[in-house]
Design a protein around this motif. Structure first.
Motif, PDB file in Angstrom:
ATOM      1  N   ILE A   1       0.818  -1.224   0.000  1.00  0.00           N
ATOM      2  CA  ILE A   1       0.000   0.000   0.000  1.00  0.00           C
ATOM      3  C   ILE A   1       0.849   1.271   0.000  1.00  0.00           C
ATOM      4  O   ILE A   1       0.302   2.363  -0.073  1.00  0.00           O
ATOM      5  N   ASN A   2       2.171   1.151   0.095  1.00  0.00           N
ATOM      6  CA  ASN A   2       3.059   2.311   0.027  1.00  0.00           C
ATOM      7  C   ASN A   2       3.860   2.261  -1.261  1.00  0.00           C
ATOM      8  O   ASN A   2       4.829   1.507  -1.379  1.00  0.00           O
ATOM      9  N   VAL A   3       3.430   3.054  -2.232  1.00  0.00           N
ATOM     10  CA  VAL A   3       4.097   3.064  -3.534  1.00  0.00           C
ATOM     11  C   VAL A   3       4.524   4.488  -3.890  1.00  0.00           C
ATOM     12  O   VAL A   3       3.972   5.471  -3.383  1.00  0.00           O
ATOM     13  N   ASP A   4       5.525   4.595  -4.763  1.00  0.00           N
ATOM     14  CA  ASP A   4       6.032   5.907  -5.168  1.00  0.00           C
ATOM     15  C   ASP A   4       5.223   6.459  -6.338  1.00  0.00           C
ATOM     16  O   ASP A   4       4.182   5.902  -6.720  1.00  0.00           O
ATOM     17  N   GLU A   5       5.728   7.555  -6.917  1.00  0.00           N
ATOM     18  CA  GLU A   5       5.012   8.226  -8.009  1.00  0.00           C
ATOM     19  C   GLU A   5       4.829   7.326  -9.227  1.00  0.00           C
ATOM     20  O   GLU A   5       3.901   7.513 -10.017  1.00  0.00           O
ATOM     21  N   ALA A   6       5.692   6.342  -9.365  1.00  0.00           N
ATOM     22  CA  ALA A   6       5.603   5.420 -10.498  1.00  0.00           C
ATOM     23  C   ALA A   6       4.785   4.178 -10.161  1.00  0.00           C
ATOM     24  O   ALA A   6       4.681   3.255 -10.977  1.00  0.00           O
ATOM     25  N   GLY A   7       4.215   4.166  -8.960  1.00  0.00           N
ATOM     26  CA  GLY A   7       3.409   3.028  -8.554  1.00  0.00           C
ATOM     27  C   GLY A   7       4.206   1.850  -8.055  1.00  0.00           C
ATOM     28  O   GLY A   7       3.681   0.730  -7.980  1.00  0.00           O
ATOM     29  N   GLN A   8       5.476   2.080  -7.674  1.00  0.00           N
ATOM     30  CA  GLN A   8       6.340   1.008  -7.213  1.00  0.00           C
ATOM     31  C   GLN A   8       6.533   1.076  -5.696  1.00  0.00           C
ATOM     32  O   GLN A   8       6.659   2.162  -5.131  1.00  0.00           O
ATOM     33  N   PRO A   9       6.561  -0.084  -5.002  1.00  0.00           N
ATOM     34  CA  PRO A   9       6.845  -0.086  -3.565  1.00  0.00           C
ATOM     35  C   PRO A   9       8.208   0.538  -3.286  1.00  0.00           C
ATOM     36  O   PRO A   9       9.165   0.303  -4.032  1.00  0.00           O
ATOM     37  N   TRP A  10       8.306   1.343  -2.240  1.00  0.00           N
ATOM     38  CA  TRP A  10       9.558   2.040  -1.962  1.00  0.00           C
ATOM     39  C   TRP A  10      10.166   1.701  -0.605  1.00  0.00           C
ATOM     40  O   TRP A  10      11.311   2.056  -0.309  1.00  0.00           O
ATOM     41  N   LEU A  11       9.447   0.993   0.231  1.00  0.00           N
ATOM     42  CA  LEU A  11       9.969   0.664   1.555  1.00  0.00           C
ATOM     43  C   LEU A  11      10.960  -0.496   1.486  1.00  0.00           C
ATOM     44  O   LEU A  11      10.730  -1.495   0.801  1.00  0.00           O
ATOM     45  N   THR A  12      12.052  -0.373   2.206  1.00  0.00           N
ATOM     46  CA  THR A  12      13.027  -1.455   2.288  1.00  0.00           C
ATOM     47  C   THR A  12      12.607  -2.453   3.358  1.00  0.00           C
ATOM     48  O   THR A  12      11.758  -2.162   4.212  1.00  0.00           O
ATOM     49  N   ASP A  13      13.213  -3.625   3.317  1.00  0.00           N
ATOM     50  CA  ASP A  13      12.905  -4.641   4.306  1.00  0.00           C
ATOM     51  C   ASP A  13      13.248  -4.146   5.716  1.00  0.00           C
ATOM     52  O   ASP A  13      12.494  -4.383   6.669  1.00  0.00           O
ATOM     53  N   ALA A  14      14.373  -3.443   5.843  1.00  0.00           N
ATOM     54  CA  ALA A  14      14.778  -2.911   7.148  1.00  0.00           C
ATOM     55  C   ALA A  14      13.784  -1.872   7.651  1.00  0.00           C
ATOM     56  O   ALA A  14      13.471  -1.825   8.854  1.00  0.00           O
ATOM     57  N   GLN A  15      13.280  -1.019   6.758  1.00  0.00           N
ATOM     58  CA  GLN A  15      12.289  -0.022   7.161  1.00  0.00           C
ATOM     59  C   GLN A  15      10.988  -0.678   7.618  1.00  0.00           C
ATOM     60  O   GLN A  15      10.356  -0.230   8.577  1.00  0.00           O
ATOM     61  N   LEU A  16      10.587  -1.747   6.930  1.00  0.00           N
ATOM     62  CA  LEU A  16       9.366  -2.448   7.306  1.00  0.00           C
ATOM     63  C   LEU A  16       9.509  -3.111   8.676  1.00  0.00           C
ATOM     64  O   LEU A  16       8.587  -3.066   9.495  1.00  0.00           O
ATOM     65  N   ASP A  17      10.667  -3.707   8.937  1.00  0.00           N
ATOM     66  CA  ASP A  17      10.908  -4.296  10.252  1.00  0.00           C
ATOM     67  C   ASP A  17      10.888  -3.221  11.337  1.00  0.00           C
ATOM     68  O   ASP A  17      10.307  -3.417  12.419  1.00  0.00           O
ATOM     69  N   TRP A  18      11.529  -2.090  11.052  1.00  0.00           N
ATOM     70  CA  TRP A  18      11.551  -0.997  12.035  1.00  0.00           C
ATOM     71  C   TRP A  18      10.139  -0.494  12.307  1.00  0.00           C
ATOM     72  O   TRP A  18       9.762  -0.260  13.467  1.00  0.00           O
ATOM     73  N   ALA A  19       9.341  -0.321  11.261  1.00  0.00           N
ATOM     74  CA  ALA A  19       7.976   0.187  11.419  1.00  0.00           C
ATOM     75  C   ALA A  19       7.132  -0.784  12.239  1.00  0.00           C
ATOM     76  O   ALA A  19       6.359  -0.372  13.112  1.00  0.00           O
ATOM     77  N   PHE A  20       7.272  -2.072  11.968  1.00  0.00           N
ATOM     78  CA  PHE A  20       6.520  -3.075  12.728  1.00  0.00           C
ATOM     79  C   PHE A  20       6.882  -2.999  14.206  1.00  0.00           C
ATOM     80  O   PHE A  20       5.993  -2.968  15.072  1.00  0.00           O
ATOM     81  N   ASP A  21       8.172  -2.952  14.497  1.00  0.00           N
ATOM     82  CA  ASP A  21       8.611  -2.886  15.895  1.00  0.00           C
ATOM     83  C   ASP A  21       8.136  -1.598  16.560  1.00  0.00           C
ATOM     84  O   ASP A  21       7.743  -1.604  17.740  1.00  0.00           O
ATOM     85  N   PHE A  22       8.143  -0.496  15.812  1.00  0.00           N
ATOM     86  CA  PHE A  22       7.727   0.789  16.367  1.00  0.00           C
ATOM     87  C   PHE A  22       6.242   0.772  16.722  1.00  0.00           C
ATOM     88  O   PHE A  22       5.841   1.195  17.816  1.00  0.00           O
ATOM     89  N   VAL A  23       5.420   0.264  15.811  1.00  0.00           N
ATOM     90  CA  VAL A  23       3.973   0.262  16.038  1.00  0.00           C
ATOM     91  C   VAL A  23       3.593  -0.689  17.167  1.00  0.00           C
ATOM     92  O   VAL A  23       2.695  -0.390  17.969  1.00  0.00           O
ATOM     93  N   THR A  24       4.261  -1.816  17.263  1.00  0.00           N
ATOM     94  CA  THR A  24       3.866  -2.850  18.223  1.00  0.00           C
ATOM     95  C   THR A  24       4.577  -2.738  19.564  1.00  0.00           C
ATOM     96  O   THR A  24       4.405  -3.616  20.419  1.00  0.00           O
ATOM     97  N   SER A  25       5.343  -1.690  19.779  1.00  0.00           N
ATOM     98  CA  SER A  25       6.059  -1.550  21.063  1.00  0.00           C
ATOM     99  C   SER A  25       5.765  -0.218  21.730  1.00  0.00           C
ATOM    100  O   SER A  25       6.614   0.333  22.431  1.00  0.00           O
ATOM    101  N   GLN A  26       4.559   0.313  21.507  1.00  0.00           N
ATOM    102  CA  GLN A  26       4.169   1.553  22.159  1.00  0.00           C
ATOM    103  C   GLN A  26       4.077   1.346  23.674  1.00  0.00           C
ATOM    104  O   GLN A  26       3.605   0.314  24.142  1.00  0.00           O
ATOM    105  N   LYS A  27       4.516   2.327  24.421  1.00  0.00           N
ATOM    106  CA  LYS A  27       4.585   2.202  25.879  1.00  0.00           C
ATOM    107  C   LYS A  27       3.371   2.845  26.548  1.00  0.00           C
ATOM    108  O   LYS A  27       2.597   3.551  25.921  1.00  0.00           O
ATOM    109  N   GLY A  28       3.256   2.606  27.845  1.00  0.00           N
ATOM    110  CA  GLY A  28       2.198   3.229  28.627  1.00  0.00           C
ATOM    111  C   GLY A  28       1.097   2.260  28.972  1.00  0.00           C
ATOM    112  O   GLY A  28       1.113   1.083  28.596  1.00  0.00           O
ATOM    113  N   LEU A  29       0.110   2.754  29.722  1.00  0.00           N
ATOM    114  CA  LEU A  29      -1.044   1.953  30.062  1.00  0.00           C
ATOM    115  C   LEU A  29      -1.869   1.659  28.816  1.00  0.00           C
ATOM    116  O   LEU A  29      -1.655   2.253  27.750  1.00  0.00           O
ATOM    117  N   LEU A  30      -2.820   0.754  28.948  1.00  0.00           N
ATOM    118  CA  LEU A  30      -3.571   0.275  27.794  1.00  0.00           C
ATOM    119  C   LEU A  30      -4.170   1.401  26.963  1.00  0.00           C
ATOM    120  O   LEU A  30      -3.988   1.449  25.740  1.00  0.00           O
TER     121      LEU A  30
END
Length: 270
Positions: A55-84
């Protein structure tokens, strides 16, 4: 419970275009069957990376995220801190606005890109998956694992948790017991009631939109801030294109069918 509630729930989702992982009535023994490497995981990394890349594509309609960026994004979203509630609010902000400044490979003069977690303008391009008997291990707690009846994932993130209870001679108030079970899973029961013992997995609800308690004939939903006596039925099916459908059991439309058809069609949920 399996034949009258859980299986019809999955069948109706399948008719709405959801992918289904059906473990039957068994306790899953391999995390791989639910796209995970470990039963402690509550989100699906492989599905997330695949879906978010698409779902993340550039102006030419091509995916632009790297594998490392996708791993980082997953970890960032799923490791939010604080109470529920704090963690839930933080994740929902990310779901709505995305993660800015993700593309560090472009020139300094080019505008930075925002990683989108959900494709709102084209709902069908998101990845929709329902998994029943979703086992999450809880070592050192009251039980060694929790097992919600159905968990609904969009792009690998758990957005809806479903608990089903059959109305029988062993369950006096099944709908109330289903709601109580959801509170156990999300660690929302009063400390005095649970005697200070951990019962669930809050992380499963960090990205939660709402949870559903159902007996088939009755079905209620509520969010992570809804009190146990404030869960509500969903009473209508909109838009009109979803009003005509075949009920999974072949009979009249029950509260469960109304809720699924009215809340969980792909464009409606998104």
């Amino acid at each position: 419970e399996r034949t009258q509630i859980e299986k019809p729930f999955l069948d109706q989702l399948a008719a709405l275009g959801w992918s289904i992982v059906d473990h039957g009535e068994t306790v899953p023994s391999s995390p791989g069957s639910s796209h995970r490497s470990d039963f402690k995981e509550v989100a699906l990394r492989s599905i997330f990376k695949q879906a978010v890349a698409i779902i993340n594509v550039d102006e030419a309609g091509q995916p632009w995220l790297t594998d490392a960026q996708l791993d980082w994004a997953f970890d960032f979203v799923t490791s939010q801190k604080g109470l529920l509630v704090e963690a839930n609010e933080a994740v929902h902000k990310l779901l709505l606005t995305g993660i800015p400044d993700m593309d560090d490979t472009r020139s300094a003069s080019a505008p930075s890109r925002t990683l989108r977690l959900v494709a709102f303008e084209k709902p069908e391009t998101n990845h929709f998956l329902a998994i029943n008997q979703f086992r999450v291990n809880t070592p050192g707690q009251v039980k060694d694992h929790i097992r919600p009846d159905v968990v609904l994932f969009v792009n690998g993130l758990p957005l809806v948790v479903v608990e089903a209870k059959e109305a029988n001679t062993f369950t006096s108030i099944p709908l109330d017991e289903a709601v109580e079970q959801l509170f156990r899973y999300s660690e929302r029961r009063d400390e005095a009631t649970k005697a200070g013992v951990k019962e669930g997995v809050e992380r499963l609800f960090h990205s939660n939109l709402f949870s559903i308690a159902t007996t088939g004939n009755e079905a209620l939903y509520g969010s992570v801030t809804t009190d146990q006596d404030e869960f509500q039925p969903w009473r209508s099916i909109e838009p009109p294109e979803f009003k005509t459908f075949k009920t999974p059991l072949g009979g009249s439309v029950r509260a469960q069918e109304t809720l699924i058809q009215g809340m969980l069609a792909k464009p409606t949920l998104i």
